[in-house]
Design an enzyme around this catalytic site. Structure first.
Site, PDB file in Angstrom:
ATOM      1  N   ASP A  67     -39.071   7.643  26.185  1.00  0.00           N
ATOM      2  CA  ASP A  67     -38.525   7.709  27.543  1.00  0.00           C
ATOM      3  C   ASP A  67     -39.083   8.892  28.329  1.00  0.00           C
ATOM      4  O   ASP A  67     -39.769   9.760  27.774  1.00  0.00           O
ATOM      5  CB  ASP A  67     -36.988   7.785  27.495  1.00  0.00           C
ATOM      6  CG  ASP A  67     -36.462   8.745  26.425  1.00  0.00           C
ATOM      7  OD1 ASP A  67     -37.227   9.624  25.978  1.00  0.00           O
ATOM      8  OD2 ASP A  67     -35.304   8.612  26.025  1.00  0.00           O
ATOM      9  N   ASN A 134     -23.058  10.139  22.984  1.00  0.00           N
ATOM     10  CA  ASN A 134     -22.375   8.925  23.452  1.00  0.00           C
ATOM     11  C   ASN A 134     -22.937   7.663  22.797  1.00  0.00           C
ATOM     12  O   ASN A 134     -22.628   6.556  23.218  1.00  0.00           O
ATOM     13  CB  ASN A 134     -22.489   8.805  24.975  1.00  0.00           C
ATOM     14  CG  ASN A 134     -23.934   8.628  25.438  1.00  0.00           C
ATOM     15  OD1 ASN A 134     -24.864   8.677  24.629  1.00  0.00           O
ATOM     16  ND2 ASN A 134     -24.133   8.442  26.722  1.00  0.00           N
ATOM     17  N   HIS A 136     -26.173   6.800  22.703  1.00  0.00           N
ATOM     18  CA  HIS A 136     -27.400   6.223  23.266  1.00  0.00           C
ATOM     19  C   HIS A 136     -28.564   6.378  22.290  1.00  0.00           C
ATOM     20  O   HIS A 136     -28.584   7.289  21.460  1.00  0.00           O
ATOM     21  CB  HIS A 136     -27.727   6.791  24.666  1.00  0.00           C
ATOM     22  CG  HIS A 136     -28.243   8.184  24.713  1.00  0.00           C
ATOM     23  ND1 HIS A 136     -28.095   9.002  25.820  1.00  0.00           N
ATOM     24  CD2 HIS A 136     -28.946   8.934  23.824  1.00  0.00           C
ATOM     25  CE1 HIS A 136     -28.666  10.162  25.597  1.00  0.00           C
ATOM     26  NE2 HIS A 136     -29.186  10.156  24.400  1.00  0.00           N
ATOM     27  N   GLU A 141     -28.191   3.870  27.676  1.00  0.00           N
ATOM     28  CA  GLU A 141     -26.828   4.377  27.737  1.00  0.00           C
ATOM     29  C   GLU A 141     -25.824   3.270  27.374  1.00  0.00           C
ATOM     30  O   GLU A 141     -26.181   2.083  27.371  1.00  0.00           O
ATOM     31  CB  GLU A 141     -26.548   4.888  29.152  1.00  0.00           C
ATOM     32  CG  GLU A 141     -27.472   6.011  29.611  1.00  0.00           C
ATOM     33  CD  GLU A 141     -27.176   7.362  28.958  1.00  0.00           C
ATOM     34  OE1 GLU A 141     -26.642   7.409  27.831  1.00  0.00           O
ATOM     35  OE2 GLU A 141     -27.508   8.392  29.575  1.00  0.00           O
TER      36      GLU A 141
HETATM   37  P1  PGA Z   1     -30.977  15.871  21.251  1.00  0.00           P
HETATM   38  O1  PGA Z   1     -30.996  14.490  21.992  1.00  0.00           O
HETATM   39  O2  PGA Z   1     -31.966  15.758  20.140  1.00  0.00           O
HETATM   40  O3  PGA Z   1     -31.436  16.892  22.263  1.00  0.00           O
HETATM   41  O4  PGA Z   1     -29.591  16.100  20.764  1.00  0.00           O
HETATM   42  C1  PGA Z   1     -30.885  13.332  21.228  1.00  0.00           C
HETATM   43  C2  PGA Z   1     -30.841  12.132  22.122  1.00  0.00           C
HETATM   44  O5  PGA Z   1     -30.316  12.227  23.239  1.00  0.00           O
HETATM   45  O6  PGA Z   1     -31.329  11.077  21.704  1.00  0.00           O
END
Ligand code: PGA
Length: 240
Positions: A67, A134, A136, A141
Site C-alpha cells: 500500500d 483494528n 486491517h 480497513e
Molecule cells: P505497524 O502497522 O507495523 O506499524 O504496527 C501494522 C499495520 O498497520 O499493518
C-alpha cells in the site's frame, strides 16, 4: 494457521527473516510481498544482514508492496516508498526495475489500473504482513470486501491515530491510501504475518477466534492454506 510464539521482537524478526532466507535459497527468483510499518523493520534488518554475509542475493527477486498513502510523493519521508528504500531496498542488491509499488499521487484510477496490471502478471510467493490494531491487513480497513482488488481506501480513524506517531500531528496523516485488495493478498502462495506488542493482542485473538467477518479483515487469513503467524510474548499472550 501455523503459529510461532517468540519471546520478543528480535526473536520474531530473526525467525521471519530465516523463513524468507530459506525460500530465497530454494528460489532465487522469489516474488516477495513487502509490508511497511514498525513491525517488519527487524525482519528487513535481518535480511540485509543475510545479504551482507553473502547468504542470499536479491538480484533476481521481484517485490510488490501492499500500500501507499494518497497525496505523498515517493520522496516524502513518510511515504511507504521512501520507507522501503530507507529500511530495505537501498541496502540490498535488488534490481530497482523489479520493484513494483502502488503510486498514490496523480490520476488515482490510472494508478490502480497500473498496479493491478503489474500484480496480475505475477504470483507472490511469500507475502510479509503486519496487522492493524483494528484487524486491517494492508490498508484494507474493517468493512472491506473479501473480494476486493487494488483500490483506494479512506483510512479508519483508528489507523490514522495509530500512525500519527510518524507525523507531527494527526492532521498531517493522509486520509486516503491505495491498497492491494484482500483477494490480491489471499492469492499469495505463502503468507507470514507478524504481530508484536500489547496493542496487537486483541487483533491476534480476534483473528484466531475463527469468526470470519469482513468487519475484521484479518479473519480471512484462517482460510488461506499456508499462513505462518509469528508473535512476540505480548501480542501472543493468550495463545496456549
Ligand atoms: P505497524 O502497522 O507495523 O506499524 O504496527 C501494522 C499495520 O498497520 O499493518
Amino acid at each position: 494457521m501455523k503459529v510461532i510464539k517468540c519471546n520478543n521482537y528480535d526473536e520474531m524478526s530473526e525467525i521471519s527473516a530465516n523463513l524468507i532466507v530459506e525460500d530465497l535459497e530454494a528460489n532465487p527468483q522469489l516474488v516477495l510481498g513487502c509490508a511497511t510499518g514498525s513491525t517488519p523493520i527487524g525482519t528487513y534488518k535481518n535480511l540485509i544482514k543475510a545479504y551482507e554475509n553473502k547468504l542470499v542475493s536479491f538480484k533476481d527477486v521481484t517485490t510488490f508492496n501492499l500500500d501507499e498513502y494518497v497525496g505523498l510523493e515517493t520522496t516524502h519521508e513518510q511515504s511507504y516508498r521512501f520507507f522501503m528504500e530507507d529500511n530495505f531496498f537501498n541496502h540490498i542488491d535488488l534490481n530497482k526495475e523489479n520493484i513494483n509499488f502502488p503510486l498514490g499521487s496523480g490520476n488515482l484510477d490510472e494508478c490502480i489500473k497500473k498496479y493491478q496490471g503489474e500484480l496480475d502478471k505475477k504470483v507472490i510467493d511469500v507475502q510479509i504482513l503486519g496487522i492493524g490494531s483494528n484487524g486491517h491487513i494492508a490498508f484494507n480497513e474493517p468493512g472491506t470486501s473479501f473480494d476486493s482488488h487494488v483500490h483506494t481506501v479512506k483510512l479508519d480513524t483508528q489507523t490514522r491515530e495509530d500512525n500519527k506517531r510518524f507525523f507531527n500531528n494527526l492532521d498531517e496523516v493522509p486520509e486516503f491510501a491505495i491498497s492491494m485488495g484482500i483477494k490480491d493478498i489471499m492469492a499469495a502462495k505463502k503468507i507470514i504475518i507478524l504481530a508484536n506488542g500489547k496493542n496487537k493482542k486483541y487483533a491476534v485473538n480476534e483473528m484466531l477466534s475463527g469468526l470470519k467477518t469482513e468487519e475484521f479483515p484479518a479473519s480471512i487469513l484462517m482460510d488461506h492454506p499456508d499462513v505462518t503467524l509469528i508473535v512476540d510474548s505480548e501480542a501472543g499472550e493468550d495463545i496456549e
